[in-house]
Design an enzyme around this catalytic site. Structure first.
Site, mmCIF file in Angstrom:
data_model
loop_
_atom_site.group_PDB
_atom_site.id
_atom_site.type_symbol
_atom_site.label_atom_id
_atom_site.label_comp_id
_atom_site.label_asym_id
_atom_site.label_seq_id
_atom_site.Cartn_x
_atom_site.Cartn_y
_atom_site.Cartn_z
ATOM 1 N N ASN A 8 19.935 -16.915 18.601
ATOM 2 C CA ASN A 8 19.381 -16.236 17.427
ATOM 3 C C ASN A 8 18.486 -15.085 17.901
ATOM 4 O O ASN A 8 17.374 -15.318 18.365
ATOM 5 C CB ASN A 8 18.574 -17.250 16.589
ATOM 6 C CG ASN A 8 17.972 -16.620 15.351
ATOM 7 O OD1 ASN A 8 18.265 -15.474 15.015
ATOM 8 N ND2 ASN A 8 17.119 -17.372 14.668
ATOM 9 N N TRP A 9 18.997 -13.875 17.772
ATOM 10 C CA TRP A 9 18.226 -12.712 18.249
ATOM 11 C C TRP A 9 17.113 -12.311 17.285
ATOM 12 O O TRP A 9 16.295 -11.466 17.617
ATOM 13 C CB TRP A 9 19.168 -11.517 18.465
ATOM 14 C CG TRP A 9 19.902 -11.558 19.757
ATOM 15 C CD1 TRP A 9 19.877 -12.567 20.688
ATOM 16 C CD2 TRP A 9 20.761 -10.543 20.297
ATOM 17 N NE1 TRP A 9 20.674 -12.243 21.755
ATOM 18 C CE2 TRP A 9 21.223 -11.008 21.544
ATOM 19 C CE3 TRP A 9 21.188 -9.309 19.836
ATOM 20 C CZ2 TRP A 9 22.089 -10.260 22.339
ATOM 21 C CZ3 TRP A 9 22.051 -8.561 20.627
ATOM 22 C CH2 TRP A 9 22.495 -9.035 21.872
ATOM 23 N N LYS A 10 17.121 -12.858 16.082
ATOM 24 C CA LYS A 10 16.112 -12.496 15.072
ATOM 25 C C LYS A 10 16.006 -10.969 14.954
ATOM 26 O O LYS A 10 16.992 -10.269 15.128
ATOM 27 C CB LYS A 10 14.767 -13.150 15.406
ATOM 28 C CG LYS A 10 14.886 -14.667 15.600
ATOM 29 C CD LYS A 10 13.556 -15.344 15.703
ATOM 30 C CE LYS A 10 13.751 -16.819 16.010
ATOM 31 N NZ LYS A 10 12.515 -17.559 16.112
ATOM 32 N N HIS A 94 16.777 -20.966 8.000
ATOM 33 C CA HIS A 94 15.861 -20.941 9.152
ATOM 34 C C HIS A 94 14.428 -20.991 8.625
ATOM 35 O O HIS A 94 14.134 -20.438 7.562
ATOM 36 C CB HIS A 94 16.109 -19.662 9.973
ATOM 37 C CG HIS A 94 15.375 -19.690 11.282
ATOM 38 N ND1 HIS A 94 14.038 -19.409 11.365
ATOM 39 C CD2 HIS A 94 15.791 -19.986 12.543
ATOM 40 C CE1 HIS A 94 13.652 -19.536 12.637
ATOM 41 N NE2 HIS A 94 14.703 -19.882 13.368
ATOM 42 N N GLU A 166 15.042 -27.988 13.907
ATOM 43 C CA GLU A 166 14.072 -27.086 14.537
ATOM 44 C C GLU A 166 12.677 -27.399 13.992
ATOM 45 O O GLU A 166 12.284 -26.855 12.942
ATOM 46 C CB GLU A 166 14.402 -25.633 14.210
ATOM 47 C CG GLU A 166 15.722 -25.158 14.740
ATOM 48 C CD GLU A 166 15.695 -23.647 14.949
ATOM 49 O OE1 GLU A 166 15.770 -23.218 16.099
ATOM 50 O OE2 GLU A 166 15.554 -22.916 13.971
ATOM 51 N N GLY A 172 8.908 -21.011 19.228
ATOM 52 C CA GLY A 172 8.111 -19.967 19.864
ATOM 53 C C GLY A 172 6.780 -20.450 20.408
ATOM 54 O O GLY A 172 5.861 -19.660 20.599
ATOM 55 N N SER A 209 11.779 -23.470 21.303
ATOM 56 C CA SER A 209 11.287 -23.325 22.680
ATOM 57 C C SER A 209 12.266 -23.836 23.743
ATOM 58 O O SER A 209 11.852 -24.356 24.780
ATOM 59 C CB SER A 209 9.920 -24.000 22.839
ATOM 60 O OG SER A 209 8.951 -23.320 22.082
HETATM 61 P P1 PGA Z 1 12.543 -20.058 20.067
HETATM 62 O O1 PGA Z 1 13.167 -19.832 18.624
HETATM 63 O O2 PGA Z 1 13.643 -20.536 20.976
HETATM 64 O O3 PGA Z 1 11.997 -18.712 20.465
HETATM 65 O O4 PGA Z 1 11.469 -21.093 19.933
HETATM 66 C C1 PGA Z 1 14.105 -20.729 18.093
HETATM 67 C C2 PGA Z 1 14.459 -20.366 16.666
HETATM 68 O O5 PGA Z 1 13.574 -19.961 15.914
HETATM 69 O O6 PGA Z 1 15.621 -20.452 16.250
#
Ligand code: PGA
Length: 246
Positions: A8-10, A94, A166, A172, A209
């Site tokens: 997921n590149w957001k 999400h 998640e 994060g 993470s």
């Molecule tokens: P992260 O994000 O791996 O940077 O914690 C995961 C996500 O939000 O899908």
């Protein structure tokens, strides 16, 4: 079955950097024969360029519209539209969308149903906030999200759905649940779904993470068949290490 890795590149990368990154990911993974395990969710503006240039990669949208037919829905993109642009998956619900864009579980369910109708695999995200875990309400919280977000489908369509667990506090943050805690949630999700007789076909992935140091242990967790990766997926070599580590 080999695990699935969803990147997921957001909202990251300008167009040129996104292209350089996808090119590097393509080259690294192709050489290692690992391309088919990966699904990339780039910013939507770059999607059709990427599907055109690297059709060998699997793509996801980071969200889709609640509306399924064409119409006066400025800035919205439907499941059918992302399918026609070359994406076979869509991330739905999400926590970024649930927290900052008022996405409700009811909306998530409708979006998931739209995906299935359009031939797109929904990746339905669920996960509890920190307070809920501290109050030992996390199992009930996630069960409720599953009950409300899960589409009404036949058991045969269940293999066309991915659920991503998640926990919000793990995203994060460099903090991850123990494998015992992940396995407990995986059981809870499957038990919640059992009532609708679809649990056995559902794929469940973990996100929050994930990196190359913790991925192997997470993937050994009972009930987990893949990973949803955020910031670590912005770095092609780190992403390759995660996929190779499996
Ligand atoms: P992260 O994000 O791996 O940077 O914690 C995961 C996500 O939000 O899908």
């Amino acid at each position: 079955m080999s695990p699935i890795f969803i990147a997921n590149w957001k909202m990251n990368f300008l167009f040129d950097d996104a292209l350089k990154t996808i090119q590097e990911i393509y080259t690294l993974l192709k050489t290692q024969n690992e391309l088919d395990k990966l699904v990339i969710a780039p910013p939507l503006a770059y999607l059709s360029y990427m599907t055109d240039k690297y059709p060998q990669i699997n793509y996801a949208a980071q969200d889709i519209s609640l509306n399924k037919e064409f119409g006066a829905y400025t800035a919205e993109i439907s499941a059918k539209m992302i399918k026609s642009a070359g994406a076979n998956y869509a991330i739905i619900g999400h926590s970024d969308r649930r927290l900052h864009h008022n996405e409700t579980s009811n909306n998530v369910r409708i979006k998931a149903e739209n995906c299935i109708e359009a031939g797109v695999i929904p990746i339905i995200c669920v996960g509890e906030p920190l307070e809920s875990r501290q109050q030992k309400q996390h199992l009930a919280f996630v069960s409720q999200q599953i009950k409300e977000s899960f589409p009404k489908i036949s058991a045969s369509s269940a293999s066309q759905i991915i659920i991503a667990y998640e926990p919000i506090w793990a995203i994060g943050s460099n903090t991850i649940p123990t494998t015992t805690e992940i396995a407990e949630i995986a059981r809870q999700i499957k038990d919640t779904l059992d009532a609708s007789m679809v649990a056995k076909n559902i794929s469940l992935v973990y996100g929050g993470s994930v990196n190359s140091s913790n991925c192997q242990e997470i993937l050994k967790t009972e009930g987990i068949s893949g990973l949803l990766i955020g910031s670590a997926a912005l770095n092609p070599r780190e992403l390759l290490s995660i996929i190779k580590g499996s």
